[in-house]
Write a protein that holds these residues in place. Structure first.
Motif, PDB file in Angstrom:
ATOM      1  N   ARG A  24     -19.642   6.370 -10.316  1.00  0.00           N
ATOM      2  CA  ARG A  24     -20.486   7.282 -11.086  1.00  0.00           C
ATOM      3  C   ARG A  24     -20.611   8.649 -10.419  1.00  0.00           C
ATOM      4  N   ALA A  25     -21.832   9.125 -10.151  1.00  0.00           N
ATOM      5  CA  ALA A  25     -22.003  10.475  -9.606  1.00  0.00           C
ATOM      6  C   ALA A  25     -21.444  10.614  -8.202  1.00  0.00           C
ATOM      7  N   GLY A  26     -21.142   9.497  -7.542  1.00  0.00           N
ATOM      8  CA  GLY A  26     -20.550   9.565  -6.214  1.00  0.00           C
ATOM      9  C   GLY A  26     -19.108  10.033  -6.218  1.00  0.00           C
ATOM     10  N   GLY A  27     -18.510  10.194  -7.401  1.00  0.00           N
ATOM     11  CA  GLY A  27     -17.122  10.619  -7.460  1.00  0.00           C
ATOM     12  C   GLY A  27     -16.889  11.994  -6.858  1.00  0.00           C
ATOM     13  N   THR A  28     -17.788  12.948  -7.140  1.00  0.00           N
ATOM     14  CA  THR A  28     -17.577  14.313  -6.661  1.00  0.00           C
ATOM     15  C   THR A  28     -17.582  14.397  -5.138  1.00  0.00           C
ATOM     16  N   PRO A  29     -18.608  13.881  -4.428  1.00  0.00           N
ATOM     17  CA  PRO A  29     -18.519  13.922  -2.958  1.00  0.00           C
ATOM     18  C   PRO A  29     -17.390  13.074  -2.392  1.00  0.00           C
ATOM     19  N   ALA A  30     -17.025  12.000  -3.067  1.00  0.00           N
ATOM     20  CA  ALA A  30     -15.922  11.168  -2.573  1.00  0.00           C
ATOM     21  C   ALA A  30     -14.607  11.936  -2.615  1.00  0.00           C
ATOM     22  N   TRP A  31     -14.336  12.614  -3.721  1.00  0.00           N
ATOM     23  CA  TRP A  31     -13.102  13.391  -3.835  1.00  0.00           C
ATOM     24  C   TRP A  31     -13.081  14.538  -2.847  1.00  0.00           C
ATOM     25  N   SER A  32     -14.244  15.114  -2.561  1.00  0.00           N
ATOM     26  CA  SER A  32     -14.303  16.232  -1.623  1.00  0.00           C
ATOM     27  C   SER A  32     -14.071  15.769  -0.191  1.00  0.00           C
ATOM     28  N   THR A  42     -21.270  14.969   0.759  1.00  0.00           N
ATOM     29  CA  THR A  42     -19.873  14.899   1.187  1.00  0.00           C
ATOM     30  C   THR A  42     -19.771  14.484   2.649  1.00  0.00           C
ATOM     31  N   ARG A  43     -20.639  15.046   3.487  1.00  0.00           N
ATOM     32  CA  ARG A  43     -20.598  14.676   4.907  1.00  0.00           C
ATOM     33  C   ARG A  43     -20.960  13.210   5.111  1.00  0.00           C
ATOM     34  N   GLY A  44     -21.838  12.668   4.262  1.00  0.00           N
ATOM     35  CA  GLY A  44     -22.178  11.255   4.359  1.00  0.00           C
ATOM     36  C   GLY A  44     -20.960  10.376   4.107  1.00  0.00           C
ATOM     37  N   VAL A  45     -20.156  10.722   3.087  1.00  0.00           N
ATOM     38  CA  VAL A  45     -18.937   9.969   2.802  1.00  0.00           C
ATOM     39  C   VAL A  45     -17.933  10.157   3.942  1.00  0.00           C
ATOM     40  N   TRP A  46     -17.799  11.394   4.391  1.00  0.00           N
ATOM     41  CA  TRP A  46     -16.866  11.714   5.483  1.00  0.00           C
ATOM     42  C   TRP A  46     -17.194  10.895   6.726  1.00  0.00           C
ATOM     43  N   ASP A  47     -18.470  10.819   7.062  1.00  0.00           N
ATOM     44  CA  ASP A  47     -18.875  10.083   8.265  1.00  0.00           C
ATOM     45  C   ASP A  47     -18.601   8.584   8.116  1.00  0.00           C
ATOM     46  N   THR A  48     -18.821   8.059   6.924  1.00  0.00           N
ATOM     47  CA  THR A  48     -18.532   6.641   6.688  1.00  0.00           C
ATOM     48  C   THR A  48     -17.041   6.355   6.841  1.00  0.00           C
ATOM     49  N   LEU A  49     -16.206   7.241   6.313  1.00  0.00           N
ATOM     50  CA  LEU A  49     -14.762   7.072   6.465  1.00  0.00           C
ATOM     51  C   LEU A  49     -14.351   7.153   7.935  1.00  0.00           C
ATOM     52  N   ARG A  50     -14.994   8.037   8.662  1.00  0.00           N
ATOM     53  CA  ARG A  50     -14.675   8.174  10.084  1.00  0.00           C
ATOM     54  C   ARG A  50     -14.979   6.876  10.827  1.00  0.00           C
ATOM     55  N   ARG A  51     -16.136   6.287  10.530  1.00  0.00           N
ATOM     56  CA  ARG A  51     -16.532   5.066  11.237  1.00  0.00           C
ATOM     57  C   ARG A  51     -15.716   3.855  10.791  1.00  0.00           C
ATOM     58  N   ALA A  52     -15.221   3.906   9.546  1.00  0.00           N
ATOM     59  CA  ALA A  52     -14.443   2.776   9.022  1.00  0.00           C
ATOM     60  C   ALA A  52     -12.951   2.929   9.294  1.00  0.00           C
ATOM     61  N   GLY A  53     -12.568   4.011   9.929  1.00  0.00           N
ATOM     62  CA  GLY A  53     -11.153   4.318  10.110  1.00  0.00           C
ATOM     63  C   GLY A  53     -10.386   3.314  10.943  1.00  0.00           C
ATOM     64  N   ARG A  54     -11.083   2.451  11.679  1.00  0.00           N
ATOM     65  CA  ARG A  54     -10.382   1.467  12.513  1.00  0.00           C
ATOM     66  C   ARG A  54      -9.737   0.359  11.686  1.00  0.00           C
ATOM     67  N   HIS A  55     -10.150   0.229  10.423  1.00  0.00           N
ATOM     68  CA  HIS A  55      -9.594  -0.831   9.585  1.00  0.00           C
ATOM     69  C   HIS A  55      -8.207  -0.435   9.074  1.00  0.00           C
ATOM     70  N   ARG A  56      -7.314  -1.403   8.982  1.00  0.00           N
ATOM     71  CA  ARG A  56      -5.946  -1.126   8.575  1.00  0.00           C
ATOM     72  C   ARG A  56      -5.857  -0.735   7.104  1.00  0.00           C
ATOM     73  N   ARG A  57      -6.684  -1.349   6.278  1.00  0.00           N
ATOM     74  CA  ARG A  57      -6.621  -1.086   4.842  1.00  0.00           C
ATOM     75  C   ARG A  57      -7.989  -0.628   4.369  1.00  0.00           C
ATOM     76  N   LEU A  58      -8.043   0.594   3.902  1.00  0.00           N
ATOM     77  CA  LEU A  58      -9.323   1.178   3.524  1.00  0.00           C
ATOM     78  C   LEU A  58      -9.254   1.676   2.088  1.00  0.00           C
ATOM     79  N   VAL A  59     -10.170   1.190   1.256  1.00  0.00           N
ATOM     80  CA  VAL A  59     -10.263   1.627  -0.137  1.00  0.00           C
ATOM     81  C   VAL A  59     -11.634   2.259  -0.338  1.00  0.00           C
TER      82      VAL A  59
END
Length: 214
Positions: free
Chosen positions: A35-43, A13-30
């Motif tokens: 697959r198994a990445g769904g659970t940490p992504a939702w968290s 979960t922290r790995g996904v969180w950190d990626t979102l933090r670093r990508a936060g400068r982009h205006r449109r983020l998807v």
């Protein structure tokens, strides 16, 4: 690098969180949950400092009604799932939920293709299976997602229904989206359909890319 047995759900979960933090400068983020990445992504997504503008579930779990990835395989809706028996052994002594994608036996290779990527021509499947990961940390299917429902429900989300998925039947896909709808009834999921199987990334990459950026 840590072994799969030592990787916790919190670290994923922290790995996904950190990626979102670093990508936060982009205006449109998807955020594409696969697959198994769904659970940490939702968290991670509802709590990230630069929240995802949209979550796209692609062959991923939606842990709203059943917070664990392991909660859906045993449901009646998933009874017709085509499963492959390529695990080299029990996950406990192996310290991981493992498969053997490089199994040389032709019958096993065909079984894997039918379950995971039946839309990929047989002649191209060897390249495809060489990229499949051999091990999943046991914590990922076993640990619950830490969902902050109020914040999670405010993020627009799409669940790509795969009409030809043999490993997760459409009934099981419908169960997950229905459970998510009951968890946040005021914010239903968008459910577009792809005429694809388990691996649209490999089988229909251009069509998938086009739907993700719309």
């Amino acid at each position: 690098m840590p072994q799969p047995a030592g990787v916790t759900m919190g670290e994923c979960t922290r790995g996904v969180w950190d990626t979102l933090r670093r990508a936060g400068r982009h205006r449109r983020l998807v955020l594409v949950a696969h697959r198994a990445g769904g659970t940490p992504a939702w968290s991670a997504a509802p709590c990230a400092p630069g929240p995802a503008g949209r979550i796209a579930c692609l062959c991923a779990s939606v842990p709203a009604g059943r917070p664990r990835l392991s909660g859906h395989p045993g449901t009646p809706e998933n009874a017709t799932a085509r499963r492959h028996s390529l695990s080299p052994g029990d996950p406990q002594p192996l310290d991981a939920v493992r498969t053997d994608p490089l199994q040389p036996d032709s019958a096993c290779v065909q079984e894997l293709r039918q379950a995971r990527s039946h839309g990929t021509p047989a002649g191209r499947f060897d390249r495809r299976r060489s990229a499949l990961g051999p091990g999943l940390p046991p914590a990922v299917p076993a640990a619950p997602a830490a969902l902050a429902t109020a914040r999670w429900g405010r993020i627009p989300r799409a669940f790509w229904r795969r009409a030809q998925d043999r490993a997760l039947p459409t009934a099981a896909q419908g169960l997950m989206t229905a459970e998510a709808g009951r968890a946040v009834p005021g914010a239903p999921s968008t459910v577009p359909t792809l005429p694809a199987g388990r691996s649209p990334i490999a089988d229909r990459p251009r069509e998938l890319a086009g739907t993700l950026v719309r």
